[in-house]
Design a protein around this motif. Structure first.
Motif, PDB file in Angstrom:
ATOM      1  N   HIS A 148      32.496  50.015  36.526  1.00  0.00           N
ATOM      2  CA  HIS A 148      32.641  50.621  37.845  1.00  0.00           C
ATOM      3  C   HIS A 148      33.558  49.768  38.732  1.00  0.00           C
ATOM      4  O   HIS A 148      34.426  50.292  39.426  1.00  0.00           O
ATOM      5  CB  HIS A 148      31.270  50.781  38.497  1.00  0.00           C
ATOM      6  N   GLN A 168      35.918  47.744  37.749  1.00  0.00           N
ATOM      7  CA  GLN A 168      37.295  47.880  37.261  1.00  0.00           C
ATOM      8  C   GLN A 168      37.912  49.169  37.770  1.00  0.00           C
ATOM      9  O   GLN A 168      39.070  49.197  38.201  1.00  0.00           O
ATOM     10  CB  GLN A 168      37.326  47.843  35.737  1.00  0.00           C
ATOM     11  N   GLN A 169      37.154  50.254  37.734  1.00  0.00           N
ATOM     12  CA  GLN A 169      37.676  51.535  38.210  1.00  0.00           C
ATOM     13  C   GLN A 169      37.990  51.484  39.698  1.00  0.00           C
ATOM     14  O   GLN A 169      39.019  51.988  40.146  1.00  0.00           O
ATOM     15  CB  GLN A 169      36.675  52.652  37.927  1.00  0.00           C
ATOM     16  N   VAL A 170      37.121  50.834  40.476  1.00  0.00           N
ATOM     17  CA  VAL A 170      37.360  50.735  41.921  1.00  0.00           C
ATOM     18  C   VAL A 170      38.614  49.926  42.193  1.00  0.00           C
ATOM     19  O   VAL A 170      39.455  50.312  43.020  1.00  0.00           O
ATOM     20  CB  VAL A 170      36.123  50.106  42.621  1.00  0.00           C
ATOM     21  N   HIS A 171      38.791  48.828  41.485  1.00  0.00           N
ATOM     22  CA  HIS A 171      39.963  47.979  41.710  1.00  0.00           C
ATOM     23  C   HIS A 171      41.239  48.654  41.223  1.00  0.00           C
ATOM     24  O   HIS A 171      42.306  48.494  41.833  1.00  0.00           O
ATOM     25  CB  HIS A 171      39.782  46.621  41.044  1.00  0.00           C
ATOM     26  N   GLU A 172      41.160  49.409  40.153  1.00  0.00           N
ATOM     27  CA  GLU A 172      42.346  50.118  39.663  1.00  0.00           C
ATOM     28  C   GLU A 172      42.782  51.176  40.662  1.00  0.00           C
ATOM     29  O   GLU A 172      43.965  51.388  40.883  1.00  0.00           O
ATOM     30  CB  GLU A 172      42.062  50.744  38.298  1.00  0.00           C
ATOM     31  N   ARG A 173      41.816  51.848  41.268  1.00  0.00           N
ATOM     32  CA  ARG A 173      42.157  52.845  42.281  1.00  0.00           C
ATOM     33  C   ARG A 173      42.794  52.189  43.501  1.00  0.00           C
ATOM     34  O   ARG A 173      43.629  52.778  44.177  1.00  0.00           O
ATOM     35  CB  ARG A 173      40.912  53.615  42.723  1.00  0.00           C
ATOM     36  N   ALA A 174      42.401  50.959  43.786  1.00  0.00           N
ATOM     37  CA  ALA A 174      42.944  50.251  44.946  1.00  0.00           C
ATOM     38  C   ALA A 174      44.261  49.566  44.623  1.00  0.00           C
ATOM     39  O   ALA A 174      44.832  48.900  45.475  1.00  0.00           O
ATOM     40  CB  ALA A 174      41.933  49.227  45.434  1.00  0.00           C
ATOM     41  N   GLY A 175      44.734  49.709  43.402  1.00  0.00           N
ATOM     42  CA  GLY A 175      45.994  49.081  43.010  1.00  0.00           C
ATOM     43  C   GLY A 175      45.836  47.637  42.626  1.00  0.00           C
ATOM     44  O   GLY A 175      46.767  46.850  42.725  1.00  0.00           O
ATOM     45  N   ARG A 180      44.207  44.814  39.613  1.00  0.00           N
ATOM     46  CA  ARG A 180      43.834  44.714  38.209  1.00  0.00           C
ATOM     47  C   ARG A 180      42.822  43.583  38.064  1.00  0.00           C
ATOM     48  O   ARG A 180      42.966  42.537  38.674  1.00  0.00           O
ATOM     49  CB  ARG A 180      45.076  44.425  37.372  1.00  0.00           C
TER      50      ARG A 180
END
Length: 115
Positions: free
Chosen positions: A85, A87-94, A96
């Motif tokens: 979860h 990782q997904q939040v950080h990926e959405r925020a641009g 890694r």
């Protein structure tokens, strides 16, 4: 006929044997017996409480011991779900995230836009 005579005799004898007020000895004896019954009842309730508490501890310990592997698996599964979860939040925020959970900033360029 004999039954009627017996009933009449019982009624007559019961009527003549009216109990009087209790004597001092009867009162003291009643108080002592009542106190003894209270003490015995309290002792029995304490023993019963100890037995139920002991059984509860034994059964609870057994269930805790038998479910320790399941709890460990659930904890690991929850940690994996939390990492996924995050990782997904950080990926959405641009951003890694590496394996250690360190977040790196990532810049996205939209090359589809024409000037």
């Amino acid at each position: 006929m004999q039954f009627d005579k017996r009933q009449e005799r019982l009624r007559h004898s019961g009527a003549t044997m009216r109990p009087g007020p209790p004597s001092l000895l009867a009162k003291v004896l009643a108080a002592v017996i009542g106190a003894a019954l209270l003490v015995v009842g309290f002792a029995v309730s304490l023993v019963l409480f100890a037995v139920v508490l002991g059984a509860g501890i034994v059964i609870g310990g057994f269930v805790w011991w038998k479910t320790r592997d399941l709890r460990k698996q659930l904890h690991q599964q929850a940690m994996r779900a939390r990492q996924t979860h995050e990782q997904q939040v950080h990926e959405r925020a641009g951003q890694r995230m590496d394996i250690d959970g360190v977040v790196e900033d990532v810049e996205f360029h939209d090359e589809t836009r024409q000037k």
